[in-house]
Scaffold this active site. Structure first.
Site, PDB file in Angstrom:
ATOM      1  N   ARG A  58       5.443 -10.781  22.265  1.00  0.00           N
ATOM      2  CA  ARG A  58       3.868 -11.820  20.291  1.00  0.00           C
ATOM      3  C   ARG A  58       2.786 -11.367  21.030  1.00  0.00           C
ATOM      4  NH1 ARG A  58       3.403 -16.644  21.006  1.00  0.00           N
ATOM      5  NH2 ARG A  58       5.248 -17.553  22.279  1.00  0.00           N
ATOM      6  N   TYR A 111       2.274  -8.853  -6.287  1.00  0.00           N
ATOM      7  CA  TYR A 111       3.695  -9.250  -5.305  1.00  0.00           C
ATOM      8  C   TYR A 111       4.271 -10.062  -6.089  1.00  0.00           C
ATOM      9  CZ  TYR A 111       7.019  -7.845  -2.958  1.00  0.00           C
ATOM     10  OH  TYR A 111       8.680  -7.699  -1.933  1.00  0.00           O
ATOM     11  N   ASP A 181      -4.793  -6.333  -0.677  1.00  0.00           N
ATOM     12  CA  ASP A 181      -3.229  -5.420  -0.666  1.00  0.00           C
ATOM     13  C   ASP A 181      -3.719  -4.158  -1.137  1.00  0.00           C
ATOM     14  OD1 ASP A 181      -0.561  -4.496  -0.842  1.00  0.00           O
ATOM     15  OD2 ASP A 181       0.144  -6.353  -1.188  1.00  0.00           O
ATOM     16  N   LYS A 206       6.539  -0.535   2.985  1.00  0.00           N
ATOM     17  CA  LYS A 206       7.097   1.021   1.614  1.00  0.00           C
ATOM     18  C   LYS A 206       6.727   2.071   1.694  1.00  0.00           C
ATOM     19  CE  LYS A 206       7.741  -3.385   0.068  1.00  0.00           C
ATOM     20  NZ  LYS A 206       6.852  -3.841  -0.983  1.00  0.00           N
TER      21      LYS A 206
HETATM   22  C1  PLP Z   1       6.713  -5.388  -0.898  1.00  0.00           C
HETATM   23  C2  PLP Z   1       4.893  -5.925  -0.577  1.00  0.00           C
HETATM   24  C3  PLP Z   1       5.151  -6.585   0.249  1.00  0.00           C
HETATM   25  C4  PLP Z   1       5.646  -7.411   0.738  1.00  0.00           C
HETATM   26  O1  PLP Z   1       5.634  -7.149   1.533  1.00  0.00           O
HETATM   27  P1  PLP Z   1       7.407  -6.932   2.448  1.00  0.00           P
HETATM   28  O2  PLP Z   1       7.521  -5.692   3.468  1.00  0.00           O
HETATM   29  O3  PLP Z   1       8.450  -7.040   1.956  1.00  0.00           O
HETATM   30  O4  PLP Z   1       7.693  -8.332   3.084  1.00  0.00           O
HETATM   31  C5  PLP Z   1       3.695  -7.264  -0.290  1.00  0.00           C
HETATM   32  N1  PLP Z   1       2.803  -6.932  -1.186  1.00  0.00           N
HETATM   33  C6  PLP Z   1       3.361  -5.563  -2.293  1.00  0.00           C
HETATM   34  C7  PLP Z   1       2.476  -4.359  -3.063  1.00  0.00           C
HETATM   35  C8  PLP Z   1       4.588  -4.907  -1.269  1.00  0.00           C
HETATM   36  O5  PLP Z   1       5.003  -3.590  -2.564  1.00  0.00           O
END
Ligand code: PLP
Length: 389
Positions: A58, A111, A181, A206
């Site tokens: 952790r 998101y 992000d 992603k």
């Molecule tokens: C998918 C996504 C998230 C969240 O990510 P997870 O891995 O599903 O928790 C946050 N921001 C964007 C732009 C995303 O495409």
């Protein structure tokens, strides 16, 4: 540690993150959750050190660390920190750096889970959030309350309509911690830190991992700030799995070729579909018709692997299209080898009120497309047959 910063990003994607794998070319999987210490002094040092390695997973794990080193290298960052998901990264950054009574300025187009997090738990913990139109020049600066605004949170390109935020403008803000992000761009598409932004954040689920086989988040920035988030996240516990970090590190090795192919295909499909009589709009930063195309050229190295389009016939047209596609797959994620199409209004954004959906550009006919690695001509043919009556 940067291996050689004179190298291009595509080269660094190959050379980075190798410190914990010995002579193995493939990353080593350290499944261990715990390590033994030499004696009391050694055990104390590992237990109390910042992000200490070889103590307890952790706190840190060598496979996860290799992934973090590689991302830091691509982001041009002092340090990176991984989480069990993109939302693990977002919640740890917000709860780790903000307190009850603090104020956050966030962009409206986010998101959907990020938006839900800011509206739900943040409100419950007494963290106030002001939402602004991130495409409007000066909007973030105007909403900042000196002494109270702890964080500015932006997403560029944004989900699902591919709107952009000017990262130079974010980097010039003084006072709050700025967070971008950058998931839709991948670390090879843009570098938020080079614009003066404090933290770059990705859902590595992603494009970074890129094969739909890992759930992972990551942040990058100055070591001191990343350490501050770690000090909270080690208690929060959204700890990444070493196996997911291994898959994501393998994904990074091919990130450049994948994103080059995918963004070229997105450009081709966007330009072709723009001319289709049943398509009323295509949203993609690489198109001349995108209202922020000049900004895209200034701050992005490639225009991304995702585009959105609007069908003239609204929900019935979407329904028919989704039942007719053969090569495109109906699914919500992005950045993987398969081309995916989703209908935000009935899935990712179904929880929005009609006013919120309208403000976000989530129209009934909107489809989001994550372009995969298939031949773009085959993809276009599938669009054309699924759009035909
Ligand atoms: C998918 C996504 C998230 C969240 O990510 P997870 O891995 O599903 O928790 C946050 N921001 C964007 C732009 C995303 O495409």
């Amino acid at each position: 540690m940067p291996d050689d910063t004179s190298h291009q990003p595509a080269t660094r994607a190959i050379t980075s993150g190798r410190a914990h794998s010995g002579r193995s070319l493939a990353p080593a999987l350290w499944a261990s959750s715990v390590w033994q210490s030499e004696n009391m002094t050694d055990a104390r040092r590992r237990a109390t050190g910042m992000r200490s390695g070889e103590f307890y997973s952790r706190y840190s794990n060598p496979t996860v660390r290799s992934f973090e080193d590689a991302v830091a290298e691509l982001e041009g960052a002092e340090a990176s920190l991984a989480f069990a998901s993109g939302m693990g990264a977002i919640s740890s950054v917000v709860l780790g750096l903000c307190s009850s009574g603090d104020h956050i300025v966030a962009q409206r187009n986010l998101y959907a889970a990020t938006l839900a997090f800011l509206q739900g738990p943040c409100a419950r913990f007494g963290i106030e959030v002001t939402f602004v139109d991130g495409t409007e020049p000066g909007a973030f600066a105007a909403a900042i309350r000196p002494g109270r605004t702890m964080m500015v949170l932006a997403e560029t390109p944004s989900n699902p309509c591919l709107q952009l935020v000017d990262m130079d403008e974010l980097g010039a803000l003084r006072g709050p911690i700025t967070v971008v992000d950058s998931t839709f761009a991948t670390p090879l598409g843009q570098q938020p830190l080079a614009h003066g932004v404090h933290l770059s954040l990705h859902s590595a689920t992603k494009g970074i991992a890129g094969h739909n086989d890992a759930t992972l988040g990551v942040i990058s920035g100055e070591r001191e700030l990343v350490d501050a988030v770690w000090a909270y996240s080690v208690l929060h516990g959204a700890t990444p799995s070493p196996f997911d970090a291994l898959n994501a590190l393998r994904g990074i090795r091919t990130l450049a070729v994948r994103t080059n192919h995918q963004s070229a295909s997105a450009q081709f499909l966007g330009e072709s579909l723009q001319r289709h009589p049943l398509v009323t709009a295509v949203h993609y930063p690489g198109l001349h018709t995108h209202p922020q195309h000049d900004l895209a050229k200034r701050q992005m190295r490639h225009f991304g692997t995702v585009f959105a389009l609007e069908l003239a016939g609204g929900v019935p047209a979407v329904d028919q299209f989704l039942s007719k596609v053969r090569l495109l797959r109906v699914a919500t994620s992005l950045g993987g080898p398969e081309t995916l199409v989703c209908h935000p209004a009935t899935t990712t954004h179904a929880s929005l009120t009609p006013e919120e959906a309208a403000a976000q550009g989530v129209t009934p006919g909107l489809l989001r497309v994550s372009v995969g690695l298939e031949d773009p001509a085959d993809l276009l043919a599938d669009f054309q047959q699924a759009l035909a009556d």
